[in-house]
Write a protein that holds these residues in place. Structure first.
Motif, PDB file in Angstrom:
ATOM      1  N   UNK A 187       0.901  -1.343   0.003  1.00 58.19           N
ATOM      2  CA  UNK A 187       0.089  -0.024   0.069  1.00 58.19           C
ATOM      3  C   UNK A 187       0.881   1.494   0.013  1.00 58.19           C
ATOM      4  N   UNK A 188       0.787   2.100  -0.988  1.00 57.30           N
ATOM      5  CA  UNK A 188       1.513   3.378  -0.934  1.00 57.30           C
ATOM      6  C   UNK A 188       0.355   4.561  -0.811  1.00 57.30           C
ATOM      7  N   UNK A 189       0.978   5.611  -0.370  1.00 58.99           N
ATOM      8  CA  UNK A 189      -0.064   6.740  -0.485  1.00 58.99           C
ATOM      9  C   UNK A 189      -0.438   7.400  -1.734  1.00 58.99           C
ATOM     10  N   UNK A 190       0.623   7.171  -2.535  1.00 63.25           N
ATOM     11  CA  UNK A 190       0.486   7.696  -4.058  1.00 63.25           C
ATOM     12  C   UNK A 190       0.631   9.263  -4.048  1.00 63.25           C
ATOM     13  N   UNK A 191       0.324   9.742  -5.175  1.00 65.45           N
ATOM     14  CA  UNK A 191       0.153  11.229  -5.542  1.00 65.45           C
ATOM     15  C   UNK A 191       1.880  11.501  -5.482  1.00 65.45           C
ATOM     16  N   UNK A 192       2.680  10.829  -5.819  1.00 64.30           N
ATOM     17  CA  UNK A 192       4.121  11.262  -5.736  1.00 64.30           C
ATOM     18  C   UNK A 192       4.752  11.191  -4.650  1.00 64.30           C
ATOM     19  N   UNK A 193       4.172  10.750  -3.477  1.00 70.74           N
ATOM     20  CA  UNK A 193       4.894  10.897  -2.129  1.00 70.74           C
ATOM     21  C   UNK A 193       6.122  10.027  -2.141  1.00 70.74           C
ATOM     22  N   UNK A 194       6.053   8.794  -2.953  1.00 77.85           N
ATOM     23  CA  UNK A 194       7.006   7.526  -2.657  1.00 77.85           C
ATOM     24  C   UNK A 194       7.833   7.735  -4.084  1.00 77.85           C
ATOM     25  N   UNK A 195       8.100   8.836  -4.672  1.00 75.82           N
ATOM     26  CA  UNK A 195       8.882   8.895  -5.766  1.00 75.82           C
ATOM     27  C   UNK A 195      10.131   8.174  -5.913  1.00 75.82           C
ATOM     28  N   UNK A 196      10.680   8.154  -4.824  1.00 75.44           N
ATOM     29  CA  UNK A 196      12.178   7.378  -4.686  1.00 75.44           C
ATOM     30  C   UNK A 196      12.029   5.845  -4.805  1.00 75.44           C
ATOM     31  N   UNK A 197      10.693   5.365  -4.591  1.00 74.71           N
ATOM     32  CA  UNK A 197      10.439   4.001  -4.395  1.00 74.71           C
ATOM     33  C   UNK A 197       9.979   3.326  -6.047  1.00 74.71           C
ATOM     34  N   UNK A 198       9.665   4.296  -6.900  1.00 72.19           N
ATOM     35  CA  UNK A 198       8.926   4.127  -8.169  1.00 72.19           C
ATOM     36  C   UNK A 198       9.735   2.902  -8.819  1.00 72.19           C
ATOM     37  N   UNK A 199      11.176   2.877  -9.063  1.00 69.79           N
ATOM     38  CA  UNK A 199      11.720   1.953 -10.012  1.00 69.79           C
ATOM     39  C   UNK A 199      11.612   0.783  -9.185  1.00 69.79           C
ATOM     40  N   UNK A 200      11.582   0.435  -7.832  1.00 63.81           N
ATOM     41  CA  UNK A 200      11.400  -0.834  -7.277  1.00 63.81           C
ATOM     42  C   UNK A 200      10.051  -1.062  -7.251  1.00 63.81           C
ATOM     43  N   UNK A 201       8.968  -0.281  -7.054  1.00 63.19           N
ATOM     44  CA  UNK A 201       7.521  -0.829  -7.011  1.00 63.19           C
ATOM     45  C   UNK A 201       7.281  -1.284  -8.670  1.00 63.19           C
ATOM     46  N   UNK A 202       7.825  -0.660  -9.394  1.00 64.26           N
ATOM     47  CA  UNK A 202       7.417  -1.248 -10.837  1.00 64.26           C
ATOM     48  C   UNK A 202       7.480  -2.827 -10.970  1.00 64.26           C
ATOM     49  N   UNK A 203       8.210  -3.464 -10.071  1.00 66.09           N
ATOM     50  CA  UNK A 203       8.780  -4.650 -10.264  1.00 66.09           C
ATOM     51  C   UNK A 203       8.018  -5.653  -9.080  1.00 66.09           C
ATOM     52  N   UNK A 204       7.010  -4.817  -8.270  1.00 62.33           N
ATOM     53  CA  UNK A 204       6.527  -5.673  -7.191  1.00 62.33           C
ATOM     54  C   UNK A 204       5.124  -5.678  -7.754  1.00 62.33           C
TER      55      UNK A 204
END
Length: 228
Positions: free
Chosen positions: A77-94
Motif C-alpha cells: 500500500x502506497x500513499x501515491x500522488x508522488x509521495x513515494x517517488x524514490x520507490x517508483x523504480x522498485x515498485x514497478x517490479x512488485x
C-alpha cells in the motif's frame, strides 16, 4: 464410510485449512498509512511499515532488506500522488501495489507538482480506508465482509473527527486562520477548514529545498506583519 460421511469430512477439512491459512503479508509505506491499513485489516493481515517513523518520505532510500520485504509482500500500500517517488523504480517490479489515494481530488502546487499530503483531510483518509478494504477483500475473499465492516466503522470515526475539527475551527475568527508551516504540507487541511498557508520555512513543495538568507528574512517579515 458412506459418501455422505466422506463429503462431510472433506468439507470439514477444507474449512479447517481455510481457517489456518497463512495471513496476507502486507506492507504500507508510511506509519500513517500503516495505521489506516491496520484499522481495516485487523488481525487478518500481517502488516509491516516500510519507512521508519523519523524518516522523510521525500528522501527515503530503501535498503536491500527493504527491497526484500517489498518483494515478499502479497500487497504493498502506497500513499501515491508522488509521495513515494524514490520507490517508483522498485515498485514497478512488485506484484500488487495499491495506491491508497486513488479517487481523492488532488491539489496542485503553483509549480505544477501534485500535493501528496492528502491525509491532512480526514475525508481523504476515509477514501484510503475504502481503497484498502477493496484491495484486501479482492485478495482475501474469505474475510471480505470483515474488511468492509472495519472500513465502515473507521469511516464513521473519521466523520466524527471531521465534525469535531469544524466545531473547534469555528471558535477561531476567520482572520486568525493563518498557518506558517515548515513546508507546504497543509493544503488539504487548509482547504477543508478555511485556513490559509501564509508562508513556509522551506521554499517549494517538499522538504528537499533549503531557504536562503533572503527567504528567511522575508518569512520573518510575513510573520511579524500577520502577527502569527
Amino acid at each position: 464410510m458412506s459418501f455422505k460421511a466422506l463429503l462431510e469430512a472433506a468439507i470439514s477439512l477444507a474449512l479447517t485449512l481455510a481457517g489456518t491459512a497463512a495471513p496476507l503479508q502486507a506492507v504500507a509505506t508510511t506509519s500513517i498509512l500503516g495505521d489506516v491499513v491496520q484499522q481495516v485489516a485487523g488481525e487478518d493481515v500481517e502488516l509491516s511499515v516500510l519507512f521508519p517513523p523519523d524518516s522523510d518520505p521525500h528522501t527515503f532510500e530503501p535498503t536491500p532488506q527493504d527491497v526484500a520485504l517489498l518483494s515478499r509482500a502479497d500487497v504493498v500500500f502506497v500513499c501515491g500522488a508522488g509521495l513515494e517517488a524514490t520507490l517508483e523504480p522498485i515498485l514497478s517490479s512488485v506484484g500488487d501495489v495499491v495506491e491508497a489515494s486513488w479517487g481523492v481530488e488532488l491539489r496542485v502546487f503553483e509549480d505544477g507538482r501534485v500535493d501528496p499530503h492528502v491525509w491532512l483531510d480526514p475525508n481523504n483518509v476515509a477514501v484510503w480506508a475504502d481503497n484498502v478494504a477493496a484491495a484486501l477483500a479482492k485478495l482475501d475473499p474469505c474475510h471480505a465482509d470483515d474488511y468492509r465492516g472495519r472500513a465502515a466503522a473507521y469511516r464513521r470515526k473519521l466523520e466524527e473527527l471531521d465534525a469535531w475539527i469544524r466545531r473547534e475551527v469555528e471558535k477561531i475568527p476567520e482572520e486568525g486562520r493563518i498557518l506558517v508551516v515548515d513546508h507546504l504540507a497543509f493544503g488539504y487541511f487548509a482547504a477543508r477548514y478555511g485556513f490559509r498557508q501564509a508562508a513556509a520555512i522551506l521554499p517549494g513543495s517538499s522538504t528537499l529545498a533549503e531557504p536562503s538568507a533572503r527567504e528567511l528574512a522575508e518569512l520573518e517579515g510575513i510573520i511579524r506583519k500577520l502577527s502569527v
